[in-house]
Structure formats: structure tokens, C-alpha cells
Design a protein around this motif. Structure first.
Motif, PDB file in Angstrom:
ATOM      1  N   GLU A 159      -5.962  -8.756   7.557  1.00  0.00           N
ATOM      2  CA  GLU A 159      -4.640  -8.150   7.723  1.00  0.00           C
ATOM      3  C   GLU A 159      -4.150  -7.455   6.454  1.00  0.00           C
ATOM      4  O   GLU A 159      -2.950  -7.228   6.280  1.00  0.00           O
ATOM      5  CB  GLU A 159      -3.641  -9.225   8.164  1.00  0.00           C
ATOM      6  CG  GLU A 159      -3.997  -9.824   9.522  1.00  0.00           C
ATOM      7  CD  GLU A 159      -2.961 -10.805  10.037  1.00  0.00           C
ATOM      8  OE1 GLU A 159      -2.005 -11.113   9.271  1.00  0.00           O
ATOM      9  OE2 GLU A 159      -3.101 -11.259  11.189  1.00  0.00           O
ATOM     10  N   HIS A 160      -5.079  -7.088   5.592  1.00  0.00           N
ATOM     11  CA  HIS A 160      -4.733  -6.380   4.353  1.00  0.00           C
ATOM     12  C   HIS A 160      -4.015  -5.072   4.678  1.00  0.00           C
ATOM     13  O   HIS A 160      -4.426  -4.325   5.557  1.00  0.00           O
ATOM     14  CB  HIS A 160      -6.002  -6.092   3.553  1.00  0.00           C
ATOM     15  CG  HIS A 160      -5.782  -5.220   2.362  1.00  0.00           C
ATOM     16  ND1 HIS A 160      -5.139  -5.657   1.233  1.00  0.00           N
ATOM     17  CD2 HIS A 160      -6.090  -3.918   2.139  1.00  0.00           C
ATOM     18  CE1 HIS A 160      -5.075  -4.679   0.355  1.00  0.00           C
ATOM     19  NE2 HIS A 160      -5.651  -3.605   0.882  1.00  0.00           N
ATOM     20  N   ARG A 161      -2.939  -4.771   3.948  1.00  0.00           N
ATOM     21  CA  ARG A 161      -2.114  -3.606   4.291  1.00  0.00           C
ATOM     22  C   ARG A 161      -1.996  -2.575   3.173  1.00  0.00           C
ATOM     23  O   ARG A 161      -1.440  -1.506   3.397  1.00  0.00           O
ATOM     24  CB  ARG A 161      -0.699  -4.072   4.670  1.00  0.00           C
ATOM     25  CG  ARG A 161      -0.676  -5.003   5.861  1.00  0.00           C
ATOM     26  CD  ARG A 161       0.740  -5.391   6.227  1.00  0.00           C
ATOM     27  NE  ARG A 161       0.743  -6.362   7.323  1.00  0.00           N
ATOM     28  CZ  ARG A 161       1.850  -6.823   7.908  1.00  0.00           C
ATOM     29  NH1 ARG A 161       3.030  -6.399   7.489  1.00  0.00           N
ATOM     30  NH2 ARG A 161       1.779  -7.710   8.885  1.00  0.00           N
ATOM     31  N   ALA A 205      -9.957  -5.560  14.911  1.00  0.00           N
ATOM     32  CA  ALA A 205      -9.013  -6.004  15.945  1.00  0.00           C
ATOM     33  C   ALA A 205      -7.573  -5.854  15.458  1.00  0.00           C
ATOM     34  O   ALA A 205      -6.683  -5.433  16.213  1.00  0.00           O
ATOM     35  CB  ALA A 205      -9.297  -7.457  16.313  1.00  0.00           C
ATOM     36  N   TYR A 206      -7.336  -6.201  14.202  1.00  0.00           N
ATOM     37  CA  TYR A 206      -5.986  -6.079  13.636  1.00  0.00           C
ATOM     38  C   TYR A 206      -5.524  -4.622  13.637  1.00  0.00           C
ATOM     39  O   TYR A 206      -4.382  -4.321  13.997  1.00  0.00           O
ATOM     40  CB  TYR A 206      -5.984  -6.633  12.209  1.00  0.00           C
ATOM     41  CG  TYR A 206      -4.700  -6.382  11.465  1.00  0.00           C
ATOM     42  CD1 TYR A 206      -3.552  -7.123  11.718  1.00  0.00           C
ATOM     43  CD2 TYR A 206      -4.639  -5.377  10.493  1.00  0.00           C
ATOM     44  CE1 TYR A 206      -2.365  -6.883  11.035  1.00  0.00           C
ATOM     45  CE2 TYR A 206      -3.460  -5.125   9.802  1.00  0.00           C
ATOM     46  CZ  TYR A 206      -2.327  -5.878  10.074  1.00  0.00           C
ATOM     47  OH  TYR A 206      -1.165  -5.625   9.399  1.00  0.00           O
ATOM     48  N   LEU A 207      -6.426  -3.720  13.241  1.00  0.00           N
ATOM     49  CA  LEU A 207      -6.060  -2.295  13.201  1.00  0.00           C
ATOM     50  C   LEU A 207      -5.683  -1.783  14.591  1.00  0.00           C
ATOM     51  O   LEU A 207      -4.689  -1.069  14.761  1.00  0.00           O
ATOM     52  CB  LEU A 207      -7.220  -1.477  12.628  1.00  0.00           C
ATOM     53  CG  LEU A 207      -7.523  -1.698  11.143  1.00  0.00           C
ATOM     54  CD1 LEU A 207      -8.796  -0.949  10.743  1.00  0.00           C
ATOM     55  CD2 LEU A 207      -6.358  -1.267  10.266  1.00  0.00           C
ATOM     56  N   MET A 208      -6.496  -2.169  15.606  1.00  0.00           N
ATOM     57  CA  MET A 208      -6.180  -1.717  16.967  1.00  0.00           C
ATOM     58  C   MET A 208      -4.860  -2.313  17.449  1.00  0.00           C
ATOM     59  O   MET A 208      -4.083  -1.648  18.128  1.00  0.00           O
ATOM     60  CB  MET A 208      -7.329  -2.085  17.913  1.00  0.00           C
ATOM     61  CG  MET A 208      -8.593  -1.267  17.684  1.00  0.00           C
ATOM     62  SD  MET A 208      -9.831  -1.478  18.982  1.00  0.00           S
ATOM     63  CE  MET A 208     -10.286  -3.190  18.750  1.00  0.00           C
ATOM     64  N   LYS A 209      -4.616  -3.569  17.065  1.00  0.00           N
ATOM     65  CA  LYS A 209      -3.363  -4.224  17.456  1.00  0.00           C
ATOM     66  C   LYS A 209      -2.160  -3.520  16.825  1.00  0.00           C
ATOM     67  O   LYS A 209      -1.067  -3.488  17.392  1.00  0.00           O
ATOM     68  CB  LYS A 209      -3.403  -5.689  17.029  1.00  0.00           C
ATOM     69  CG  LYS A 209      -2.250  -6.521  17.562  1.00  0.00           C
ATOM     70  CD  LYS A 209      -2.415  -7.987  17.166  1.00  0.00           C
ATOM     71  CE  LYS A 209      -1.256  -8.830  17.691  1.00  0.00           C
ATOM     72  NZ  LYS A 209      -1.413 -10.259  17.305  1.00  0.00           N
ATOM     73  N   GLN A 210      -2.397  -2.931  15.648  1.00  0.00           N
ATOM     74  CA  GLN A 210      -1.323  -2.202  14.969  1.00  0.00           C
ATOM     75  C   GLN A 210      -1.159  -0.785  15.514  1.00  0.00           C
ATOM     76  O   GLN A 210      -0.325  -0.023  15.016  1.00  0.00           O
ATOM     77  CB  GLN A 210      -1.615  -2.128  13.464  1.00  0.00           C
ATOM     78  CG  GLN A 210      -1.654  -3.478  12.767  1.00  0.00           C
ATOM     79  CD  GLN A 210      -0.361  -4.257  12.935  1.00  0.00           C
ATOM     80  OE1 GLN A 210       0.712  -3.762  12.593  1.00  0.00           O
ATOM     81  NE2 GLN A 210      -0.457  -5.473  13.458  1.00  0.00           N
ATOM     82  N   GLY A 211      -1.967  -0.436  16.525  1.00  0.00           N
ATOM     83  CA  GLY A 211      -1.813   0.864  17.155  1.00  0.00           C
ATOM     84  C   GLY A 211      -2.763   1.942  16.678  1.00  0.00           C
ATOM     85  O   GLY A 211      -2.644   3.111  17.073  1.00  0.00           O
ATOM     86  N   VAL A 212      -3.751   1.569  15.834  1.00  0.00           N
ATOM     87  CA  VAL A 212      -4.726   2.560  15.368  1.00  0.00           C
ATOM     88  C   VAL A 212      -5.660   2.919  16.524  1.00  0.00           C
ATOM     89  O   VAL A 212      -6.197   2.041  17.205  1.00  0.00           O
ATOM     90  CB  VAL A 212      -5.549   2.015  14.179  1.00  0.00           C
ATOM     91  CG1 VAL A 212      -6.636   3.020  13.770  1.00  0.00           C
ATOM     92  CG2 VAL A 212      -4.637   1.695  12.999  1.00  0.00           C
ATOM     93  N   LYS A 253      -8.878   4.878   4.558  1.00  0.00           N
ATOM     94  CA  LYS A 253      -8.894   3.720   3.676  1.00  0.00           C
ATOM     95  C   LYS A 253     -10.212   2.970   3.815  1.00  0.00           C
ATOM     96  O   LYS A 253     -10.678   2.704   4.930  1.00  0.00           O
ATOM     97  CB  LYS A 253      -7.726   2.782   3.993  1.00  0.00           C
ATOM     98  CG  LYS A 253      -6.355   3.441   3.879  1.00  0.00           C
ATOM     99  CD  LYS A 253      -6.138   4.044   2.495  1.00  0.00           C
ATOM    100  CE  LYS A 253      -4.774   4.705   2.392  1.00  0.00           C
ATOM    101  NZ  LYS A 253      -4.622   5.440   1.105  1.00  0.00           N
ATOM    102  N   LEU A 254     -10.814   2.630   2.684  1.00  0.00           N
ATOM    103  CA  LEU A 254     -12.061   1.870   2.676  1.00  0.00           C
ATOM    104  C   LEU A 254     -11.766   0.378   2.767  1.00  0.00           C
ATOM    105  O   LEU A 254     -10.862  -0.133   2.097  1.00  0.00           O
ATOM    106  CB  LEU A 254     -12.848   2.146   1.400  1.00  0.00           C
ATOM    107  CG  LEU A 254     -13.362   3.563   1.150  1.00  0.00           C
ATOM    108  CD1 LEU A 254     -14.118   3.621  -0.178  1.00  0.00           C
ATOM    109  CD2 LEU A 254     -14.252   4.031   2.294  1.00  0.00           C
ATOM    110  N   PHE A 255     -12.553  -0.309   3.593  1.00  0.00           N
ATOM    111  CA  PHE A 255     -12.508  -1.770   3.677  1.00  0.00           C
ATOM    112  C   PHE A 255     -13.964  -2.219   3.590  1.00  0.00           C
ATOM    113  O   PHE A 255     -14.706  -2.187   4.575  1.00  0.00           O
ATOM    114  CB  PHE A 255     -11.876  -2.208   4.999  1.00  0.00           C
ATOM    115  CG  PHE A 255     -11.735  -3.711   5.157  1.00  0.00           C
ATOM    116  CD1 PHE A 255     -10.636  -4.375   4.625  1.00  0.00           C
ATOM    117  CD2 PHE A 255     -12.692  -4.446   5.839  1.00  0.00           C
ATOM    118  CE1 PHE A 255     -10.500  -5.751   4.780  1.00  0.00           C
ATOM    119  CE2 PHE A 255     -12.562  -5.820   6.001  1.00  0.00           C
ATOM    120  CZ  PHE A 255     -11.458  -6.481   5.468  1.00  0.00           C
TER     121      PHE A 255
END
Length: 648
Positions: free
Chosen positions: A12-14, A37-44, A237-239
Motif C-alpha cells: 500500500e505504498h503511496r 490488487a491495491y492499485l486496482m482497488k484504488q481505481g487504477v 512509478k517503479l515498484f
């Protein structure tokens, strides 16, 4: 899917770019999946997410797990290896990348082409690098983004006049590839990275495709792959998830500094850690932690076991490799008789040569095993013969494929094949080439008919392979009279793999870029077998019981690394990887250590060799291992220029 606090903080890094330092067994894959999954949940939008891995299998598994866990449609996510991603983009933008019809060639094809070029420069009796070595030089220079001349002068012992010849060979090799419409592995990354940094319009267009780039196994990336990531970032953004302590592929150009220096290379980026290990017991991790802490490099991580305490690792000394092999084989047999599966045991060797005595003993005692680290499936001779027919149908310009295909047939040698190819290549496409071939081989219609059959089945890859086997079987059985049943199993495996693809071109490129192990067909036939594996191949694997053999001077660190501090440190990481494969039990074995430590290598072992490391286990605290073999009873369970990075 549950996460510990470290994994959740990463997923969940922002705040911008992030590197996740994930120690062995700490759940890096789970964390990457959680991030997506977090990114998609945030609407990405899934189409704005790129996932880069080092094998197609890893990318498929990630998407499958993401789909099951999130319940979302993940088909829009672009997931694959660096090579697949770069080729995918270049295929969509062929004019921009100046790519006409091209065929991707594998290592074996590269060597065949290099042999043809090399023959024009090597004089009789002259000491000149072999084709395979020349390919290695090419590849390393490309992947480390340095001019070939600089690389040859700095990292080889070739004389200046020989270097001059080698550079001419390289130029002719490049020209030969262009004439045949070939791309080798390194071309794919190099051309993509070069355009990304030097072609502003292309760079802007590609950078605009993604918002988030998730990278697995960051420690295995080379300087060329770093340039690709650096060229794709901002606004994306790189992860990146990786472990500098598991960077063990420097011989391929991998640079552990891509992890070690991440924070310095990308200002204002965040470095997070995963240190809770879910694979091994604490005693195994205590030994691995000690090994890293003994280094002069700051790996800056300390693994702790989620599972708690377990058995002490064993360190067993033998007088020679025969005694070592005998003990391991007997121990495996005893464990199996007590109810454990063969496949629960993994034997890790530093080199294939170092386990020859053990292999012979396993065979003698009828212990079933599979060796991992051998030839890839698509590089097996009989498979390349079959693929030559399919590749010939793909391009009338593919000289190597046509030579191999034509010379399979009786009474057609190299000279006749080359004469036919000269006429074939005069046509404007494969169909025109076939018309020419039919005229030239009027009395042998079965040869052009074979190619014509492949064309008809082009969009049915599994059917094409089945038909190709049927056509070529009489020729191949005569060429390979031994072990035909085993070879035939490889064709069945190919059919199975091909059924996942929509066209032969997609299939060929997929498995040329990401070879399948030739042991895969064998392992399907062998349900239960001990895994004998090289340390480099073992990364990413695990087993309840692991034997790490020949942990002795000359192996850890390997004798070839002595005197080179960076190579010795990589050897430490190789041993760390080997140790951390074990889930429940770790058994280290070694032979005749005291005598081996007296071996001369430009001086004595250790402090007597310049900047050298004596032996990784020399100062190991006795409290970390059980060394009593009598009482050790384990629980039975250029184009050779460099890329100029864009100015930021």
C-alpha cells in the motif's frame, strides 16, 4: 490473502518510486500481487499496470493468483519478461523501431551464424576465440552497455590485433543478422532501450502507456534492463522487489547495484524491507544471517523465522567424495524407507562436474533423481530439426532454418541446400519461394509440400507440431536411432505448450525467449524423484530437506573467483541462496577440507592471495551447526555503441 505489517506497508505504498528489499522466503510474490490488487482497488486501470518478471511461468502464476484473490478481471495487465514486453511493444510499432519482418533466433542459431562469419577471419593455426566465446563477448558488452572495444580491452586477454579482427567479426555478424531478418535476445533489449532514450517521440509514447511498473527479481537485472526501467519511469512509478543478497548472475551481466544503489539512483525513492521468513526454521536462518554479516558489504537485513525453531543444520566432513556420496545416498534411502517422498529432498551442487561421483552412486543404488540445470528443450537437436521446418514456413529469408530443414532429407547436403536457398531467397515471400522450390525439386514434391502444410496450419500451433512430427518422423528416427521414445515425449510436450498460443509465430517467440527445461518432459514421467540441481538453478526453489554438497575451499568461494573481491562476494551470495532453499533441514557436506586448504593458487588460500577470501566457513561459530556425523540423525520427515540515457 493476509499480509504481515511489512508486506502491507509495501503493497500500500503511496509515495512515489519504491524498492522492496525482500529477503529469502519473505513473500515477495505475495507482496507484488498485493500491490497490483491495491492499485486496482484504488481505481487504477489494469491496462495501466505493467508487471515485469524473469520467466513467463512466473508472470502467469502471478496473474492467476491475482485473479483468484481479487476476483477481478486482470486480462488488461501486461505481464511478462523484459524480452517479451519489449518485443510486444516493438511488434506494435514496427515502423518506429525500424523492424521489418524479423525472426528471433536462440543461442544455438547465434553460434551457427557466428561460425559462418568467424570462418572468414580465422587463419589456419591461429589462436582465435571460438564462436560461443565470441557470442558471450557480444552479449556481455551489450547487456552491460559498454562499447565492444572497451569491453574486449578491459575484460579479455586478447592481443590488440586479435581484438581488431574480433570487432570486424562483430560488424559482419550484425550485417548477416540484418540480411536474414534475425533478432537475437540482446538485440531486443538493446534496440528497445536505445529508442526509448534516444528517440524522443517513441520514448514519450511508450512512457505514456503505463502508470505503474512492478518488477520482480530486481537483483537479476543488468545495466541494459536498468536503462529500460529508467526510461519507462516518470510519470510511471517503479515498484521493484528484489534481494541484493540473492544476486548471483553477474556472469550474465546482472548487476546487484541495481538494488544496492536504487535509493541513490532515484532521488526521493523509498526503500522498504521484508525480513519475516516463511520458508525456513530459525536455526537455518541463523546460519544464513551469519554468512551475510561476515561480508564487508552492508546487506542490511536480518531474517527471522515465522515458523520458529527447528533442527540444527548439519556440517558433515568426509575424507573424500566417494564417502560423501555413499552417505548421502544411504541417508536418502533410509528417509524414503521411513515414509518420506524422494521429491522432498534436494541436492544442491556448485557445479555439474562436482556431483559426478554422487550421480554415479545414486544410479548404482537405484535412487531416482532428476538433474536440473541442463539443456533447454528448444535447444535439443531433434526439437531444433522440427522447428527448422516451422521457421522455414515463417520466412524464406531464414537461412539457418532452411539449411537445417533441407539437409534432413536424403541426398541433400550443405552445398545443394545453399544453392537451393539462393534461389528461394530471390522470391518476395514464402509462397513465391515455394513456387521456385517446386520447380527445382520437381522429383521431390514431399519437401515443398511439408512447408506448404505448415503454412496451412499456421494459426493452429499444436496441430502444426503434430503434423511436423508426422512428416519428419522417418527422417528423425534414422538420424537419432537411440532413445527415440524419450525424444518423442519432447514432441508431445511441445504440442501441449503450443496449444496455449494462437499462432506459430507467437509460440516460437514465446519459448525461444523463455526456454523450457529439457527435464520437464522427464519430470512429467517421473512423479517422485530426488532433485539434483546446481546452485544457480536452485534460486526460486525450495524443499523440506536440502543437502548442499562440497561446501569446501575451491567451491565456496569457487577457485576461479579468488583474488577478485566482487566475484568472491557473489560466491558468498551463491552459498546464501543454496542455504536458504531448505525448509526443515539443511545438511552441508564437505571433503578433505584440511588438505584442500593447502592448495596453491598463485599463493596459499585466503589472506595469502591478493584481497582473497580464505573459505566462507573458516570462522563459523561451532554453535551454528551440528558437526558430529556419528550422532547426526535427522528427523526422517551498433551497433556495438552504448545507449545515451536521456537527460533528466
Amino acid at each position: 490473502m493476509e499480509f504481515n505489517s511489512e508486506q502491507l506497508a509495501a503493497a500500500e505504498h503511496r509515495d512515489g518510486h519504491a524498492l522492496v528489499l525482500a529477503g529469502a522466503g519473505t513473500g515477495k510474490t505475495r507482496t507484488i500481487i498485493g500491490r497490483a490488487a491495491y492499485l486496482m482497488k484504488q481505481g487504477v486501470n489494469p491496462k495501466r499496470i505493467l508487471m515485469l518478471t524473469f520467466t513467463r511461468r512466473a508472470s502467469r502464476e502471478m496473474l492467476d493468483r491475482l485473479r483468484k484473490w481479487s476476483g477481478s478481471d486482470v486480462s488488461g495487465i501486461m505481464a511478462g519478461t523484459f524480452h517479451h514486453f519489449c518485443l510486444y511493444i516493438m511488434r506494435r510499432m514496427p515502423k518506429e523501431f525500424k523492424l521489418p519482418d524479423t525472426a528471433v533466433i536462440d543461442r544455438d542459431d547465434q553460434q551457427q551464424l557466428m561460425k559462418l562469419v568467424r570462418a572468414n577471419y580465422r587463419e589456419k593455426g591461429e589462436v582465435f576465440p571460438q564462436a560461443g566465446q565470441l557470442i558471450n563477448y557480444c552479449s556481455y558488452a551489450r547487456n552491460t552497455n559498454q562499447p565492444a572495444k572497451s569491453y574486449l580491452e578491459k575484460f579479455t586477454e586478447l592481443e590488440p590485433e586479435v581484438i581488431g579482427k574480433v570487432l570486424k567479426v562483430f560488424r559482419d555478424y550484425e550485417a548477416r543478422k540484418r540480411d536474414n531478418g534475425y533478432l537475437d535476445y540482446d538485440d531486443i533489449l538493446f534496440i528497445f532501450a536505445k529508442q526509448l532514450h534516444e528517440g524522443k517521440a517513441i520514448g514519450d509514447r511508450v512512457r505514456g502507456m503505463y502508470d505503474h511498473i512492478l518488477v520482480d527479481e530486481m537483483q537479476d537485472t543488468n545495466p541494459l534492463q536498468w536503462l529500460i526501467l529508467d526510461g519507462l519511469r516518470d510519470p510511471a512509478k517503479l515498484f521493484c522487489v528484489g534481494d541484493d543478497a540473492q544476486s548471483i548472475y553477474a556472469f550474465r551481466g546482472a548487476d546487484f547495484r541495481n538494488v544496492h544503489s536504487f535509493g541513490r539512483r532515484i532521488p526521493n525513492s523509498t526503500v522498504l524491507k521484508l525480513e519475516e521468513n516463511y520458508r525456513s526454521t530459525q536455526e537455518i536462518l541463523d546460519l544464513a544471517n551469519w554468512l551475510l554479516n561476515s561480508s564487508s558489504l552492508p546487506y542490511d537485513k536480518h531474517l527471522r523465522a515465522h515458523r520458529g525453531k527447528g533442527l540444527m543444520p548439519g556440517l558433515l566432513d568426509f575424507e573424500n567424495e566417494f564417502d560423501e556420496a555413499e552417505w548421502i545416498a544411504n541417508d536418502l534411502i533410509e528417509r524414503h524407507e521411513n515414509g518420506t517422498k524422494w521429491e522432498d529432498h534436494m541436492i544442491i551442487t556448485r557445479t555439474a562436474y562436482a556431483c559426478r561421483t554422487l550421480e554415479a552412486t545414486l544410479v548404482e543404488k537405484k535412487v531416482p533423481y532428476v538433474f536440473v540445470g541442463g539443456t533447454s528443450l528448444l535447444q535439443a537437436a531433434h526439437v531444433k530439426d522440427l522447428f527448422a521446418l516451422i521457421r522455414a514456413a515463417a520466412s524464406h529469408q531464414d537461412e539457418l532454418a532452411w539449411v537445417r530443414f533441407l539437409t534432413l532429407w536424403p541426398k541433400i547436403g550443405d552445398t545443394t541446400a545453399l544453392r537451393l536457398i539462393q534461389n528461394i531467397r530471390s522470391g518476395y515471400d514464402v509462397k513465391a519461394a515455394l513456387a521456385v522450390l517446386k520447380q527445382l525439386l520437381e522429383k521431390r514434391p514431399e519437401i515443398p509440400a511439408a512447408v506448404e502444410t505448415m503454412l496451412k496450419l499456421w494459426n493452429r500451433p499444436d496441430a502444426a507440431i503434430k503434423q511436423a512430427e508426422k512428416i519428419l518422423k522417418p527422417l528423425l528416427k534414422e538420424k537419432y536411432p537411440d532413445n527415440w521414445n524419450r525424444r518423442a515425449r519432447d514432441f508431445k510436450l511441445l504440442q501441449k505448450l503450443a496449444s496455449r498460443h494462437r499462432s506459430m509465430l507467437a509460440f516460437i517467440e514465446a519459448y525461444t525467449l523463455d526456454p523450457v527445461s529439457s527435464t520437464q518432459a522427464e519430470r512429467e514421467e517421473t512423479d517422485d524423484a530426488v532433485i539434483l540441481i546446481t546452485a544457480h538453478s536452485a534460486k526460486g526453489t525450495e524443499a523440506p530437506v536440502c543437502y548442499v554438497i562440497r561446501v569446501e575451499p575451491g567451491m565456496y568461494p569457487h577457485i576461479r573467483s579468488l583474488g577478485d573481491k566482487s566475484q568472491e562476494e557473489e560466491e558468498r551470495r551463491v552459498l546464501y541462496v543454496a542455504m536458504t532453499r531448505a525448509e526443515n533441514e539443511l545438511v552441508l557436506t564437505r571433503c578433505n577440507v584440511e588438505n584442500r586448504r593447502g592448495v596453491m593458487y598463485g599463493g596459499h588460500w585466503g589472506k595469502h592471495s591478493p584481497g582473497g577470501t580464505d573459505y566462507f566457513l573458516r570462522d563459523m561459530p561451532p554453535s551454528l551447526v551440528d558437526t558430529d556425523i556419528a550422532n547426526y540423525s535427522p528427523d526422517p520427515f551498433s551497433d556495438y555503441d552504448i545507449i545515451r540515457p536521456m537527460q533528466r
